[in-house]
Design an enzyme around this catalytic site. Structure first.
Site, PDB file in Angstrom:
ATOM      1  N   GLU A 200       0.851  -1.185   0.000  1.00  0.00           N
ATOM      2  CA  GLU A 200       0.000   0.000   0.000  1.00  0.00           C
ATOM      3  C   GLU A 200       0.890   1.239   0.000  1.00  0.00           C
ATOM      4  OE1 GLU A 200      -3.149   0.379   2.829  1.00  0.00           O
ATOM      5  OE2 GLU A 200      -3.973  -1.600   2.381  1.00  0.00           O
TER       6      GLU A 200
ATOM      7  N   HIS B 228      -4.592   6.523   0.126  1.00  0.00           N
ATOM      8  CA  HIS B 228      -3.770   5.317   0.168  1.00  0.00           C
ATOM      9  C   HIS B 228      -4.327   4.334  -0.835  1.00  0.00           C
ATOM     10  CE1 HIS B 228      -6.875   3.880   3.024  1.00  0.00           C
ATOM     11  NE2 HIS B 228      -6.439   2.648   2.803  1.00  0.00           N
TER      12      HIS B 228
ATOM     13  N   HIS C 130      -5.110   0.290  -2.277  1.00  0.00           N
ATOM     14  CA  HIS C 130      -5.466  -1.095  -1.973  1.00  0.00           C
ATOM     15  C   HIS C 130      -5.115  -1.914  -3.212  1.00  0.00           C
ATOM     16  CE1 HIS C 130      -8.796  -0.177   1.256  1.00  0.00           C
ATOM     17  NE2 HIS C 130      -7.583   0.037   1.695  1.00  0.00           N
TER      18      HIS C 130
ATOM     19  N   ASP D  82      -9.054   0.530   8.034  1.00  0.00           N
ATOM     20  CA  ASP D  82      -9.098   1.965   7.710  1.00  0.00           C
ATOM     21  C   ASP D  82     -10.076   2.678   8.638  1.00  0.00           C
ATOM     22  OD1 ASP D  82      -7.390   1.581   5.588  1.00  0.00           O
ATOM     23  OD2 ASP D  82      -9.017   1.339   4.136  1.00  0.00           O
TER      24      ASP D  82
HETATM   25 ZN   LIG Z   1      -7.064   0.860   3.384  1.00  0.00          ZN
END
Ligand SMILES: [Zn+2]
Length: 120
Positions: free
Chosen positions: A12, A66, A68, A79
């Site tokens: 990530e 961010h 995935h 999250d």
């Molecule tokens: Zn996430």
């Protein structure tokens, strides 16, 4: 932003979105200290430096992004549990080899999708 996301696959990637009046002007890339394909932790020193930069440039923190790389398309339970700022959480996910970004507002243990306007 997408470059940064792609370079870190399968891990990530993350960063901050700064701007004014709900309009993003700057994307600040931050290292993912977790170095994980399933979660991110912003490198604390870089994050602090970015916050100072945002403030000294008269901008506001509008979002956190961010990726995935292996899904899901929406905010994960992690999250939601770890959301520490009341900002938009922009999540990049891959759907049939194409990246897409979706925005979520996370509050009181729930993620609500928000509409993003990209471009002018
Ligand atoms: Zn996430």
């Amino acid at each position: 932003m997408l470059d940064h996301v792609e370079r870190h696959v399968p891990l990530e990637a993350c960063g901050l979105l700064a701007g004014k009046n709900d309009r993003v002007q700057e994307v600040i890339l931050v290292q993912n200290q977790a170095q994980s394909p399933a979660r991110f932790v912003m490198e604390p020193y870089e994050q602090l430096r970015a916050f100072h930069w945002i403030e000294s440039n008269g901008l506001e923190l509008l979002g956190i992004f961010h990726s995935h790389p292996a899904g899901p398309e929406t905010a994960s339970a992690t999250d939601i549990a770890e959301a520490a700022y009341e900002v938009i959480h922009l999540i990049w996910s891959r759907v049939q080899d194409r990246w897409q970004a979706r925005g979520f507002w996370i509050e009181n243990g729930r993620a609500t999708e928000v509409t993003l306007h990209i471009g002018e």
